[in-house]
Design a protein around this motif. Structure first.
Motif, PDB file in Angstrom:
ATOM      1  N   ASP A   1       0.969  -1.493   0.122  1.00  0.00           N
ATOM      2  CA  ASP A   1      -0.388  -0.025   0.080  1.00  0.00           C
ATOM      3  C   ASP A   1       0.855   1.267  -0.033  1.00  0.00           C
ATOM      4  O   ASP A   1       1.257   1.306   1.325  1.00  0.00           O
ATOM      5  N   PRO A   2       0.965   1.872  -1.104  1.00  0.00           N
ATOM      6  CA  PRO A   2       2.183   3.330  -1.410  1.00  0.00           C
ATOM      7  C   PRO A   2       1.459   4.123  -0.033  1.00  0.00           C
ATOM      8  O   PRO A   2      -0.219   4.561  -0.451  1.00  0.00           O
ATOM      9  N   PRO A   3       2.289   4.521   1.216  1.00  0.00           N
ATOM     10  CA  PRO A   3       1.918   4.991   1.983  1.00  0.00           C
ATOM     11  C   PRO A   3       1.704   6.390   1.734  1.00  0.00           C
ATOM     12  O   PRO A   3       1.366   7.635   2.738  1.00  0.00           O
ATOM     13  N   GLU A   4       2.885   6.718   1.125  1.00  0.00           N
ATOM     14  CA  GLU A   4       3.196   8.394   0.701  1.00  0.00           C
ATOM     15  C   GLU A   4       3.345   8.841  -1.010  1.00  0.00           C
ATOM     16  O   GLU A   4       3.452   7.543  -1.537  1.00  0.00           O
ATOM     17  N   GLU A   5       3.486   9.884  -1.019  1.00  0.00           N
ATOM     18  CA  GLU A   5       3.041  10.084  -2.621  1.00  0.00           C
ATOM     19  C   GLU A   5       3.891  11.130  -2.941  1.00  0.00           C
ATOM     20  O   GLU A   5       4.129  12.258  -1.605  1.00  0.00           O
ATOM     21  N   ALA A   6       4.842  11.225  -3.921  1.00  0.00           N
ATOM     22  CA  ALA A   6       5.771  12.130  -4.128  1.00  0.00           C
ATOM     23  C   ALA A   6       5.023  13.907  -4.135  1.00  0.00           C
ATOM     24  O   ALA A   6       4.087  14.010  -4.904  1.00  0.00           O
ATOM     25  N   ALA A   7       5.958  14.503  -4.839  1.00  0.00           N
ATOM     26  CA  ALA A   7       5.418  15.878  -4.562  1.00  0.00           C
ATOM     27  C   ALA A   7       4.465  15.776  -6.445  1.00  0.00           C
ATOM     28  O   ALA A   7       3.439  17.052  -6.054  1.00  0.00           O
ATOM     29  N   ASN A   8       4.412  15.150  -7.140  1.00  0.00           N
ATOM     30  CA  ASN A   8       4.068  15.415  -8.028  1.00  0.00           C
ATOM     31  C   ASN A   8       2.519  14.619  -8.049  1.00  0.00           C
ATOM     32  O   ASN A   8       1.751  14.564  -8.746  1.00  0.00           O
ATOM     33  N   GLY A   9       2.033  13.857  -6.894  1.00  0.00           N
ATOM     34  CA  GLY A   9       0.913  12.976  -6.282  1.00  0.00           C
ATOM     35  C   GLY A   9       1.302  12.288  -7.465  1.00  0.00           C
ATOM     36  O   GLY A   9       0.651  11.041  -6.456  1.00  0.00           O
ATOM     37  N   GLN A  10       2.351  11.503  -7.704  1.00  0.00           N
ATOM     38  CA  GLN A  10       2.469  10.237  -8.418  1.00  0.00           C
ATOM     39  C   GLN A  10       3.180   8.898  -6.812  1.00  0.00           C
ATOM     40  O   GLN A  10       4.018   9.594  -6.307  1.00  0.00           O
ATOM     41  N   THR A  11       3.061   8.234  -7.486  1.00  0.00           N
ATOM     42  CA  THR A  11       3.316   6.596  -6.470  1.00  0.00           C
ATOM     43  C   THR A  11       4.648   6.763  -6.316  1.00  0.00           C
ATOM     44  O   THR A  11       5.558   7.434  -7.729  1.00  0.00           O
ATOM     45  N   TYR A  12       5.252   6.687  -5.337  1.00  0.00           N
ATOM     46  CA  TYR A  12       7.089   6.416  -5.056  1.00  0.00           C
ATOM     47  C   TYR A  12       7.520   4.819  -6.112  1.00  0.00           C
ATOM     48  O   TYR A  12       6.655   4.317  -6.174  1.00  0.00           O
ATOM     49  N   PRO A  13       8.569   5.190  -6.467  1.00  0.00           N
ATOM     50  CA  PRO A  13       9.219   4.733  -7.698  1.00  0.00           C
ATOM     51  C   PRO A  13       8.538   2.919  -7.071  1.00  0.00           C
ATOM     52  O   PRO A  13       8.169   1.895  -7.725  1.00  0.00           O
ATOM     53  N   GLU A  14       9.032   2.482  -5.715  1.00  0.00           N
ATOM     54  CA  GLU A  14       9.709   1.606  -4.492  1.00  0.00           C
ATOM     55  C   GLU A  14       7.556   0.850  -4.796  1.00  0.00           C
ATOM     56  O   GLU A  14       8.178  -0.524  -4.311  1.00  0.00           O
ATOM     57  N   ASN A  15       6.975   1.922  -5.135  1.00  0.00           N
ATOM     58  CA  ASN A  15       5.998   1.712  -4.183  1.00  0.00           C
ATOM     59  C   ASN A  15       4.866   0.833  -5.258  1.00  0.00           C
ATOM     60  O   ASN A  15       3.285   0.438  -5.239  1.00  0.00           O
ATOM     61  N   GLN A  16       5.677   0.762  -6.934  1.00  0.00           N
ATOM     62  CA  GLN A  16       4.437   0.562  -7.599  1.00  0.00           C
ATOM     63  C   GLN A  16       4.559  -1.279  -8.086  1.00  0.00           C
ATOM     64  O   GLN A  16       5.219  -1.584  -7.620  1.00  0.00           O
ATOM     65  N   PRO A  17       3.875  -1.500  -8.378  1.00  0.00           N
ATOM     66  CA  PRO A  17       2.789  -2.911  -8.938  1.00  0.00           C
ATOM     67  C   PRO A  17       4.166  -3.750  -9.515  1.00  0.00           C
ATOM     68  O   PRO A  17       4.768  -4.747  -9.306  1.00  0.00           O
ATOM     69  N   SER A  18       4.058  -2.468 -10.596  1.00  0.00           N
ATOM     70  CA  SER A  18       5.312  -3.520 -11.577  1.00  0.00           C
ATOM     71  C   SER A  18       6.709  -3.649 -11.392  1.00  0.00           C
ATOM     72  O   SER A  18       7.229  -4.439 -11.525  1.00  0.00           O
ATOM     73  N   ARG A  19       7.065  -3.153 -10.151  1.00  0.00           N
ATOM     74  CA  ARG A  19       7.706  -3.590  -9.312  1.00  0.00           C
ATOM     75  C   ARG A  19       8.117  -4.683  -8.792  1.00  0.00           C
ATOM     76  O   ARG A  19       9.142  -5.643  -8.618  1.00  0.00           O
ATOM     77  N   VAL A  20       6.821  -4.995  -7.677  1.00  0.00           N
ATOM     78  CA  VAL A  20       6.528  -6.622  -7.187  1.00  0.00           C
ATOM     79  C   VAL A  20       6.407  -7.071  -8.721  1.00  0.00           C
ATOM     80  O   VAL A  20       7.065  -8.289  -8.171  1.00  0.00           O
ATOM     81  N   ASP A  21       5.893  -7.181  -9.603  1.00  0.00           N
ATOM     82  CA  ASP A  21       6.114  -8.537 -10.332  1.00  0.00           C
ATOM     83  C   ASP A  21       6.899  -8.555 -11.165  1.00  0.00           C
ATOM     84  O   ASP A  21       7.195  -9.663 -11.978  1.00  0.00           O
ATOM     85  N   GLY A  22       8.009  -7.196 -11.596  1.00  0.00           N
ATOM     86  CA  GLY A  22       9.368  -7.854 -12.110  1.00  0.00           C
ATOM     87  C   GLY A  22      10.465  -8.552 -10.741  1.00  0.00           C
ATOM     88  O   GLY A  22      10.609  -9.396 -11.598  1.00  0.00           O
TER      89      GLY A  22
ATOM     90  N   ASN B   1       8.435 -10.375  -8.352  1.00  0.00           N
ATOM     91  CA  ASN B   1       7.923 -11.659  -8.402  1.00  0.00           C
ATOM     92  C   ASN B   1       8.630 -13.132  -9.752  1.00  0.00           C
ATOM     93  O   ASN B   1       8.806 -14.318  -9.502  1.00  0.00           O
ATOM     94  N   ALA B   2       9.135 -11.976 -11.120  1.00  0.00           N
ATOM     95  CA  ALA B   2       9.645 -12.955 -11.821  1.00  0.00           C
ATOM     96  C   ALA B   2      11.173 -13.447 -11.872  1.00  0.00           C
ATOM     97  O   ALA B   2      10.820 -14.476 -12.091  1.00  0.00           O
TER      98      ALA B   2
END
Length: 242
Positions: free
Chosen positions: A176-197, A199-200
């Protein structure tokens, strides 16, 4: 960052069998015949970061009574499999904690002491951060870092199986992304794509150790809808930090 290393709990007195309904009858018979519910429980060591630490809290509940398994913990919260690299956390560069530097030696000492039958490895929270590797910032999805992560997992498997234990790799749940960057985006480490990568990589490494390593898809169990879920079937399955 918290640190939990080599918490070894002595065996408790014999208890009556109370195997859960989810256990297949054939497995229950085998465990009963091996005295797993009384004098010879399966010795299960769980190793990893804060994810492993919190997972072990649930897995350890009545594990001997219900499943014939005695759990030992060797978690290292807040530590990387490669504990020597600078990381980016919520947009801020951080140095690795000194207490994390010798995890292979610490894990080896625990494995030698406990001599587990099975070692479970759950990591990924730190590995999905951006890392300063070979003088460049890199992350999951970039070939050099992916190869480095695979090598780190191989080392964890080597240490974990040094006394002939079987090894289980858990896939990493979404966070669960607990924080957002100043631009309102999710910090990269919290992105589901990082988790998927990540796990692969876990699955690929497991295929390279047939007969020794298996995979439990914790991601699918905890996030059955394919995205972060705080509850499953009405049961809270997450700590408050997500």
């Amino acid at each position: 960052m918290a640190l939990l290393v080599a918490t070894v709990v002595p065996a408790t007195a014999n208890v009556s069998v109370d195997a859960g309904a989810a256990m297949p009858a054939a497995e229950q018979r085998q465990l009963t015949a091996a005295n797993a519910f009384t004098s010879n429980p399966v010795r299960f060591e769980i190793f990893g970061d804060s994810l492993a630490e919190t997972l072990s809290t649930g897995l350890g509940l009545s594990s001997k009574k219900s499943f014939g398994v005695y759990e030992y913990k060797a978690g290292v919260a807040g530590c990387d499999l490669d504990p020597h690299l600078e990381v980016m956390v919520a947009g801020q560069a951080e140095q690795p904690p000194p207490a994390c530097l010798d995890w292979p030696q610490r894990l080896t000492a625990v494995i030698d002491q406990v001599r587990p039958d099975v070692v479970g490895i759950l990591v990924g929270r730190m590995e999905t951060l951006d890392h300063l590797y070979d003088r460049q910032w890199t992350h999951v999805g970039e070939p050099a870092w992916d190869a480095h992560l695979a090598s780190d997992l191989d080392e964890a498997i080597r240490v974990s199986s040094s006394t002939e234990a079987k090894v289980v790799l858990f896939t990493m749940p979404y966070v669960d992304p607990p924080e957002e960057a100043a631009n309102g985006q999710t910090y990269p480490e919290n992105q589901p794509s990082r988790v998927d990568g990540f796990n692969a990589i876990v699955r690929k490494v497991a295929t390279e150790h047939p007969g020794l390593v298996s995979v439990i898809d914790l991601n699918r169990i905890i996030d059955p809808g394919g995205h972060y879920a705080p509850t499953v079937d009405g049961v809270t399955v997450r700590f408050t930090d997500g």
